[in-house]
Motif scaffolding. Structure first.
Motif, PDB file in Angstrom:
ATOM      1  N   ILE A 130       0.839  -1.211   0.000  1.00  0.00           N
ATOM      2  CA  ILE A 130       0.000   0.000   0.000  1.00  0.00           C
ATOM      3  C   ILE A 130       0.866   1.251   0.000  1.00  0.00           C
ATOM      4  N   GLU A 131       1.968   1.229   0.723  1.00  0.00           N
ATOM      5  CA  GLU A 131       2.864   2.387   0.731  1.00  0.00           C
ATOM      6  C   GLU A 131       3.465   2.643  -0.644  1.00  0.00           C
ATOM      7  N   GLN A 132       3.660   1.582  -1.420  1.00  0.00           N
ATOM      8  CA  GLN A 132       4.210   1.743  -2.762  1.00  0.00           C
ATOM      9  C   GLN A 132       3.153   2.160  -3.784  1.00  0.00           C
ATOM     10  N   LEU A 133       1.926   1.759  -3.546  1.00  0.00           N
ATOM     11  CA  LEU A 133       0.871   2.050  -4.506  1.00  0.00           C
ATOM     12  C   LEU A 133       0.312   3.461  -4.362  1.00  0.00           C
ATOM     13  N   PHE A 134       0.345   4.023  -3.144  1.00  0.00           N
ATOM     14  CA  PHE A 134      -0.309   5.288  -2.882  1.00  0.00           C
ATOM     15  C   PHE A 134       0.673   6.284  -2.283  1.00  0.00           C
ATOM     16  N   SER A 135       0.304   7.561  -2.377  1.00  0.00           N
ATOM     17  CA  SER A 135       1.126   8.622  -1.800  1.00  0.00           C
ATOM     18  C   SER A 135       0.980   8.626  -0.293  1.00  0.00           C
ATOM     19  N   LEU A 136       1.833   9.415   0.375  1.00  0.00           N
ATOM     20  CA  LEU A 136       1.838   9.449   1.828  1.00  0.00           C
ATOM     21  C   LEU A 136       0.504   9.933   2.386  1.00  0.00           C
ATOM     22  N   LYS A 137      -0.135  10.890   1.720  1.00  0.00           N
ATOM     23  CA  LYS A 137      -1.411  11.419   2.206  1.00  0.00           C
ATOM     24  C   LYS A 137      -2.551  10.436   1.959  1.00  0.00           C
ATOM     25  N   GLN A 138      -2.394   9.536   1.001  1.00  0.00           N
ATOM     26  CA  GLN A 138      -3.438   8.570   0.698  1.00  0.00           C
ATOM     27  C   GLN A 138      -3.329   7.284   1.513  1.00  0.00           C
ATOM     28  N   LEU A 357       0.060   5.998  12.385  1.00  0.00           N
ATOM     29  CA  LEU A 357       0.876   6.607  13.427  1.00  0.00           C
ATOM     30  C   LEU A 357       2.181   5.853  13.612  1.00  0.00           C
ATOM     31  N   GLN A 358       2.111   4.545  13.547  1.00  0.00           N
ATOM     32  CA  GLN A 358       3.324   3.743  13.692  1.00  0.00           C
ATOM     33  C   GLN A 358       4.322   4.026  12.578  1.00  0.00           C
ATOM     34  N   ARG A 359       3.836   4.173  11.349  1.00  0.00           N
ATOM     35  CA  ARG A 359       4.742   4.452  10.236  1.00  0.00           C
ATOM     36  C   ARG A 359       5.371   5.842  10.374  1.00  0.00           C
ATOM     37  N   ALA A 363       9.549   6.498  10.409  1.00  0.00           N
ATOM     38  CA  ALA A 363      10.067   6.818   9.080  1.00  0.00           C
ATOM     39  C   ALA A 363      11.446   7.469   9.153  1.00  0.00           C
ATOM     40  N   TYR A 364      11.726   8.237  10.193  1.00  0.00           N
ATOM     41  CA  TYR A 364      12.993   8.961  10.297  1.00  0.00           C
ATOM     42  C   TYR A 364      14.176   7.992  10.364  1.00  0.00           C
ATOM     43  N   TYR A 365      14.006   6.906  11.121  1.00  0.00           N
ATOM     44  CA  TYR A 365      15.096   5.941  11.291  1.00  0.00           C
ATOM     45  C   TYR A 365      15.028   4.781  10.300  1.00  0.00           C
ATOM     46  N   HIS A 366      14.083   4.814   9.362  1.00  0.00           N
ATOM     47  CA  HIS A 366      13.938   3.760   8.344  1.00  0.00           C
ATOM     48  C   HIS A 366      13.776   2.374   8.983  1.00  0.00           C
ATOM     49  N   CYS A 367      12.967   2.317  10.035  1.00  0.00           N
ATOM     50  CA  CYS A 367      12.748   1.042  10.726  1.00  0.00           C
ATOM     51  C   CYS A 367      11.253   0.732  10.817  1.00  0.00           C
ATOM     52  N   LYS A 368      10.493   1.124   9.800  1.00  0.00           N
ATOM     53  CA  LYS A 368       9.038   0.965   9.844  1.00  0.00           C
ATOM     54  C   LYS A 368       8.622  -0.499   9.882  1.00  0.00           C
ATOM     55  N   ASP A 369       9.270  -1.347   9.097  1.00  0.00           N
ATOM     56  CA  ASP A 369       8.882  -2.758   9.055  1.00  0.00           C
ATOM     57  C   ASP A 369       9.190  -3.462  10.365  1.00  0.00           C
ATOM     58  N   MET A 370      10.358  -3.171  10.922  1.00  0.00           N
ATOM     59  CA  MET A 370      10.729  -3.783  12.193  1.00  0.00           C
ATOM     60  C   MET A 370       9.776  -3.339  13.297  1.00  0.00           C
ATOM     61  N   ALA A 371       9.431  -2.057  13.326  1.00  0.00           N
ATOM     62  CA  ALA A 371       8.512  -1.546  14.338  1.00  0.00           C
ATOM     63  C   ALA A 371       7.109  -2.102  14.138  1.00  0.00           C
ATOM     64  N   ALA A 372       6.703  -2.273  12.885  1.00  0.00           N
ATOM     65  CA  ALA A 372       5.388  -2.862  12.613  1.00  0.00           C
ATOM     66  C   ALA A 372       5.303  -4.284  13.159  1.00  0.00           C
TER      67      ALA A 372
END
Length: 537
Positions: A130-138, A357-359, A363-372
């Motif tokens: 979903i992050e790849q298919l849509f923009s950040l606001k979407q 909110l989690q993403r 995002a700053y530390y590029h650890c979104k997947d690990m945090a998810a």
């Protein structure tokens, strides 16, 4: 890294089919964890077990699912979704088919646990796509739509399950159908998700011409990035606050609604199986609609925290009202329950906002997947804990009062409303904790959090930032005064030994500088040579 091709033409051609198929995958993964509520008593009879046995079977599905979240979060940092998601969903379909052949509780627990284990990567892959298919606001709206469609599907499937059993006295055919759907979705995803045509910058596509040292450097770099992402995800306090909120808040949904709510409605208010499935499904259906609504409002208002607070309040009020309603099948009470359940489901809209909110936290530390993976682990541990707790409490209460059995259903244990009420006493306490946690969360205002100021403060406290030799009001004015007097840009004298660990300087622009024996203060002007600067606390 192999991902979805992100050219404009490819995105327009593949966006909606990929979104639809990933929704099917996500729906199948959560259905396997929510499918036992309409048939709890049926499973007790067919598998020859008690409430604790069914609770163990359902909760171990959650436990095995959440055990894969952090490993899958690590894997998603370096692996493409093209292969992870199709393989995972096809194996999930195979476990669903094996579960349909269960004849005892041990075999059913093993197959359902394997299904939970193999569905572990589905949601993380779904969020990545979903992050790849849509923009950040979407993204908030897209995640809300994905969740709303999934819970809408649960609403329909609970009713279908109840109808199939009441008409055919058969519950296994549903899982055979799910297996077929999973296999079709996995094959479709393999062709819809394709690798990026551009080679990665770290290593050329033709690995035969790549030296062994370059390969080792590449894998060392990937491991370093993985270690850094894991360290940041575990060190960030907002991840732990959000994880604890997910654990406490979703105890109601994962532990009570998804397993015990239908038998509770049938016992306390006298609903039929189909009617109880519809009422329980209305909770999920309202969650579906509110997820969509909250996604739109989160985009429009750029707010996240308020939705988690409202969800905690709604869930707490819903549980307390259901708990105190009289145990009767009178028409006013039944109508009150029908009206109340969708109100409780409104809180489910915060789930999609929670993931947004989690993403934004990571995002700053590029650890979104690990945090998810961390957050999703805590959410599903809540289902394991609550389902096991309620099942064990029901059996303990039954044994203490010397409960009766049903001779028409192979000696199945008969539980009372008081048994359920005592088993559910812990949930209001946990929801109060969720409300307190939601009040402490940090609002992002629709933007990725920037931790640069925190890093500067950390450097200052650890001695990584140079200290000034005197209190200079304006570095530019000091530089001008120095140039006027000495004709140079530096305000410090030449350093005698640049290799020494301590280098002192005499500022021309400072009148009174006291010499101390314990520490030596140094100058940090921008024009000072780097070789003469040393850090000292």
């Amino acid at each position: 890294m192999a991902e979805i091709a992100m050219t404009t033409k490819a995105s327009n051609l593949h966006r909606y089919p990929v979104f639809l198929v990933t929704w099917i995958c996500f729906f199948c993964s959560i259905f396997m964890r929510n499918c036992m509520s309409p048939i709890v008593d049926v499973l007790q009879c067919d598998l020859g077990t008690t409430a604790a046995g069914v609770a163990t079977m359902a909760s171990f599905t959650h436990l095995m699912y959440c055990s894969m979240q952090i490993p899958m979060g690590v894997l998603m940092q370096i692996c493409p979704v093209k292969y992870v998601l199709p393989i995972s969903i096809c194996l999930l379909g195979t476990c669903s088919l094996l579960f349909s052949f269960a004849t005892n509780v041990r075999y059913a627990t093993i197959t359902s646990s394997l299904a939970g284990l193999l569905s572990g990567p589905v949601w993380l892959c779904d969020v990545r796509i979903i992050e790849q298919l849509f923009s950040l606001k979407q993204v908030p709206f897209a995640l809300g739509l994905q969740i709303s469609m999934s819970y809408g599907g649960i609403f329909l499937m609970n009713f279908v399950q109840a109808q199939i059993y009441e008409q055919l006295h058969e519950w296994r055919v549903v899982f055979v159908g799910q297996a077929i759907i999973c296999w079709i979705a996995g094959i479709a995803l393999f062709f819809l998700l394709r690798a990026d045509e551009q080679p990665t910058p770290e290593i050329v596509a033709n690995t035969s011409n790549t030296s062994e040292s370059e390969l080792s450097d590449f894998f060392y770099k990937k491991f370093s990035e993985l270690w850094t992402a894991s360290r940041h995800a575990l060190a960030l306090k907002w991840n732990w606050v959000l994880s604890l909120w997910g654990f406490c808040g979703l105890c109601l949904v994962n532990g009570f609604i998804n397993l015990w709510f239908i038998p509770y409605l049938m016992l306390k208010f006298g609903y039929s199986r189909s009617a109880a499935s519809l009422i329980s499904g209305s909770f999920n259906m309202t969650m579906a609609c509110s997820s969509l609504l909250c996604g739109r409002l989160a985009m429009a208002w750029s707010k996240r925290k308020i939705f988690l607070i409202l969800a905690s309040v709604l869930w707490l009020c819903f549980l307390l009202i259901v708990y105190v309603l009289p145990a009767t099948g009178s028409l006013p009470v039944m109508m009150a329950v029908i009206a109340l359940v969708p109100v409780g489901g409104l809180g489910g809209g915060a789930i999609g906002t929670m993931w947004t909110l989690q993403r934004e936290y990571n995002a700053y530390y590029h650890c979104k997947d690990m945090a998810a993976g961390l957050v999703n682990t805590m959410i599903n541990v809540s289902g394991f804990f609550t389902q096991m707790f309620v099942g064990e409490m029901l059996d303990i209460r039954w044994e203490r009062r010397g409960g009766e059995v049903d001779p028409l259903h192979d000696g199945m244990r008969v539980y009372t409303v008081n048994d359920y009420n005592h088993a559910l006493l812990l949930l209001p306490v946990v929801l109060v904790i969720a409300l307190l946690l939601s009040l402490t969360l940090k609002e992002t205002n629709g933007k990725n959090l920037d931790y640069s100021s925190d890093r500067e403060k950390t450097k200052a406290t650890n001695g990584t930032e140079t200290t000034k030799c005197c209190d200079v009001e304006d570095p530019k004015s000091t530089r001008e005064k120095t140039e006027a007097t000495n004709g140079t840009e530096s305000i410090c004298d030449d350093v005698e030994d640049p290799k020494s660990s301590r280098s002192t300087c005499t500022p021309k622009s400072c009148d009174d500088v006291e010499e101390t024996n314990s520490t030596e203060r140094i100058c940090s002007d921008d024009e000072t040579p780097k070789s003469s600067i040393s850090t000292e606390l």
